[in-house]
Design an enzyme around this catalytic site. Structure first.
Site, PDB file in Angstrom:
ATOM      1  N   ASP A  47      40.992   5.299  31.374  1.00  0.00           N
ATOM      2  CA  ASP A  47      40.974   3.763  31.388  1.00  0.00           C
ATOM      3  C   ASP A  47      40.695   3.032  32.471  1.00  0.00           C
ATOM      4  O   ASP A  47      41.508   3.494  33.504  1.00  0.00           O
ATOM      5  CB  ASP A  47      42.340   3.222  30.747  1.00  0.00           C
ATOM      6  CG  ASP A  47      42.752   3.848  29.236  1.00  0.00           C
ATOM      7  OD1 ASP A  47      42.208   4.734  28.957  1.00  0.00           O
ATOM      8  OD2 ASP A  47      43.736   3.210  28.857  1.00  0.00           O
ATOM      9  N   GLN A  63      42.779   5.510  35.381  1.00  0.00           N
ATOM     10  CA  GLN A  63      43.527   6.700  35.000  1.00  0.00           C
ATOM     11  C   GLN A  63      42.829   7.867  35.500  1.00  0.00           C
ATOM     12  O   GLN A  63      41.697   8.070  35.034  1.00  0.00           O
ATOM     13  CB  GLN A  63      43.782   6.612  33.341  1.00  0.00           C
ATOM     14  CG  GLN A  63      44.717   5.368  32.755  1.00  0.00           C
ATOM     15  CD  GLN A  63      46.066   5.799  33.207  1.00  0.00           C
ATOM     16  OE1 GLN A  63      46.658   6.393  32.371  1.00  0.00           O
ATOM     17  NE2 GLN A  63      46.650   5.224  33.929  1.00  0.00           N
ATOM     18  N   TYR A 106      50.804   5.213  33.197  1.00  0.00           N
ATOM     19  CA  TYR A 106      50.076   4.839  32.183  1.00  0.00           C
ATOM     20  C   TYR A 106      49.316   3.387  32.470  1.00  0.00           C
ATOM     21  O   TYR A 106      49.637   2.676  33.703  1.00  0.00           O
ATOM     22  CB  TYR A 106      50.825   4.662  30.732  1.00  0.00           C
ATOM     23  CG  TYR A 106      50.651   6.078  30.286  1.00  0.00           C
ATOM     24  CD1 TYR A 106      50.399   7.145  31.021  1.00  0.00           C
ATOM     25  CD2 TYR A 106      50.856   6.240  28.869  1.00  0.00           C
ATOM     26  CE1 TYR A 106      50.303   8.650  30.495  1.00  0.00           C
ATOM     27  CE2 TYR A 106      50.837   7.596  28.148  1.00  0.00           C
ATOM     28  CZ  TYR A 106      50.672   8.874  28.969  1.00  0.00           C
ATOM     29  OH  TYR A 106      50.762  10.017  28.335  1.00  0.00           O
TER      30      TYR A 106
HETATM   31  C1  FRU Z   1      44.241   4.729  26.312  1.00  0.00           C
HETATM   32  C2  FRU Z   1      45.419   5.220  26.613  1.00  0.00           C
HETATM   33  C3  FRU Z   1      46.422   4.336  26.924  1.00  0.00           C
HETATM   34  C4  FRU Z   1      47.489   4.803  27.717  1.00  0.00           C
HETATM   35  C5  FRU Z   1      46.386   5.640  28.780  1.00  0.00           C
HETATM   36  C6  FRU Z   1      47.312   6.966  29.096  1.00  0.00           C
HETATM   37  O1  FRU Z   1      43.039   5.503  26.385  1.00  0.00           O
HETATM   38  O2  FRU Z   1      45.934   6.129  25.579  1.00  0.00           O
HETATM   39  O3  FRU Z   1      46.902   3.450  25.734  1.00  0.00           O
HETATM   40  O4  FRU Z   1      48.056   3.866  28.693  1.00  0.00           O
HETATM   41  O5  FRU Z   1      45.463   6.034  27.696  1.00  0.00           O
HETATM   42  O6  FRU Z   1      46.258   7.613  30.041  1.00  0.00           O
END
Ligand code: FRU
Length: 488
Positions: A47, A63, A106
């Protein structure tokens, strides 16, 4: 890629320089690296996070699990940009190094408050029985990009949600800070929690209620909800996992959707006068889209070009995922449009009239005109036999089909090998197509309908072919953004 939990949750500091070098060397063997999109140096990118404006620049984190193509112990990797096309990795990371984010930093958002950037995110915490306790936590980043975490949990898991409670988005409405958070209730239905900053103090939140956005609960979880204001109208962007296909037709494992509303009533926790739920993107992968309103009022979004729970051909090279181009939102005749920011044209170098080609660099933009009541099949990434990524545009019926079944290495075929959408029948159409080695972003009618996809061509698939029909327009070579990595 499936990797054992011990590998995915191994502390960052345990990875040796030798191991990191090996991973980097493996990534270097990929024939599919992007030229003007953000990709991870190594490992998995998912994300977009903390997309915001601060310190006179645009800020965008993503992420990341940097040790392989798997969802492991997540961190945020920081980039900044002046033009939303050239991004620089700063070496700054939001690491999973606190008791409140011990199993991953996250997703979340960010907003400039005073001379600092407030970061609002989910700390993924698991106990010895691997039971998850999601904590909504915060951090302050100063102008030197030094990050200081706030020790207290800002929002604890309420009793009416399961362990699936994450991805806080902070936004300002009429000078008051609010937040929305994706959630699952005990009946395993997705919903969105709505909070207000008490006395506008972002370290102090109170629940207003469940956001009323006309949701049906046919999904089992809502990830990454975002509210942005587009030409004065609130737009909710969200990812309803497991949404009933009777409610919305979609083919990807999980959809990324939106609704446009007439009004927002924060006192009642309600978005008012919404459209039905609509697919944000018709391609094979666009997920976890994050948006924010810039200080000058524009609504910008960026998507993860990837999907959860899908293996990619790049996994064998120890990386996965890319960021989309940054797109600006607008509303015309009640419809949401998304189109890359104007600065994307600065990547154009040589221009020529559109025609078939046997060899391109696979880094170009096409600007095409399809006349009314015609049918055209265009093949991108075409080889000598004319096999590649097929795009059929039927302006008589008002139908577009993108078929990747003959384009290089196949994956996720359980979810089908073609995608389609409608356009107004009997009308001429335009398409701007951005091709970047293994990424395609297609914008019909300057963003009325969008297809975002990966494609992993074979070495011979470098051409452009008009398989049938007629199309005119322009071809532009696009230069690289020279993105430098500092992650590992
Ligand atoms: C969406 C997700 C979010 C979470 C993150 C973890 O792709 O599952 O809900 O915060 O990725 O990497």
């Amino acid at each position: 890629m499936n990797l054992p939990t011990e590998v995915r949750y191994r502390p960052y500091t345990d990875w040796t320089d030798g191991e990191k070098t090996k991973i980097k060397e493996n990534v270097g063997k990929s024939p599919w690296r992007a030229s003007y999109h953000i990709e991870p140096e190594t490992g998995l990118l998912n994300d977009p996070n903390g997309f915001s404006y601060f310190n006179g620049k645009f800020q965008l984190f993503y992420q990341s699990w940097p040790f392989g193509a798997a969802h492991g112990l997540k961190q945020w990797v920081h980039t900044e940009s002046e033009d939303l096309v050239h991004f620089t990795e700063t070496g700054v990371k939001l690491l999973p190094d606190h008791e409140n984010d011990s199993h991953g930093a996250y997703s979340g958002s960010a907003y400039q408050i005073g001379d600092k950037l407030f970061i609002f995110y989910t700390g993924n915490v698991r106990d010895e029985n691997w039971i998850r306790d999601p904590r909504q936590i915060g951090a302050w980043m100063d102008k030197n990009y030094k990050i200081k975490k706030i020790d207290k949990v800002l929002i604890k898991k309420p009793t009416d949600v399961t362990e699936h409670f994450r991805d806080p988005q902070i936004f300002d409405y009429k000078g008051q800070f609010y937040a929305i958070i994706g959630a699952q209730n005990h009946n395993k239905q997705g919903f969105i929690k709505f909070y207000k900053a008490v006395d506008n103090d972002v370290e102090n939140w109170v629940e207003v209620g469940d956001l009323d956005f006309g949701g049906t609960g046919s999904e089992y979880m809502i990830e990454c909800p975002n509210i942005v204001f587009v030409d004065g109208k609130p737009v909710l962007l969200y990812c309803p996992q497991g949404l009933d296909k009777a409610e919305l037709d979609y083919n990807n494992i999980y959809p990324n959707t939106y609704k446009i509303f007439q009004d927002f009533d924060p006192e009642k926790a309600a978005l008012v006068g919404g459209t039905p739920i609509i697919n944000l993107d018709y391609g094979f992968e666009a997920y976890a889209t994050q948006g924010f309103n810039t200080p000058d009022g524009r609504a910008l979004i960026v998507s993860w070009i990837g999907l959860p729970d899908v293996d990619y051909p790049t996994d064998k090279y120890d990386y996965q995922g890319a960021m989309s181009l940054v797109k600006e939102l607008s509303i015309k005749d009640g419809k949401l449009y998304q189109y890359p920011v104007e600065a994307i044209t600065s990547l154009r170098t040589r221009q020529e009239d559109f025609s078939e080609k046997t060899a391109t660099t696979n880094t170009y933009e096409l600007e095409l005109n399809f006349q009314a009541n015609t049918q055209t099949e265009l093949v991108l990434f075409a080889d000598q036999e004319g096999n590649g990524l097929s795009l059929t545009v039927d302006t008589a019926k008002g139908k577009v089909i993108l078929d990747r079944s003959k384009a290089g290495e196949q994956y996720a075929t359980d979810f089908g090998t073609s995608r389609e959408c409608t356009l107004d029948a009997g009308q001429a159409a335009t398409a701007n197509i951005f091709v970047d080695n293994s990424i395609v972003e297609i914008f019909f009618n300057k963003g009325e309908k969008v297809f975002t996809s990966r494609v992993f061509p074979s070495a011979e698939q470098t051409g452009i072919k008009v398989a049938s029909g007629n199309v005119s327009g322009h071809y532009f070579d696009l230069k690289s953004v020279s993105y430098t990595h500092l992650t590992l």
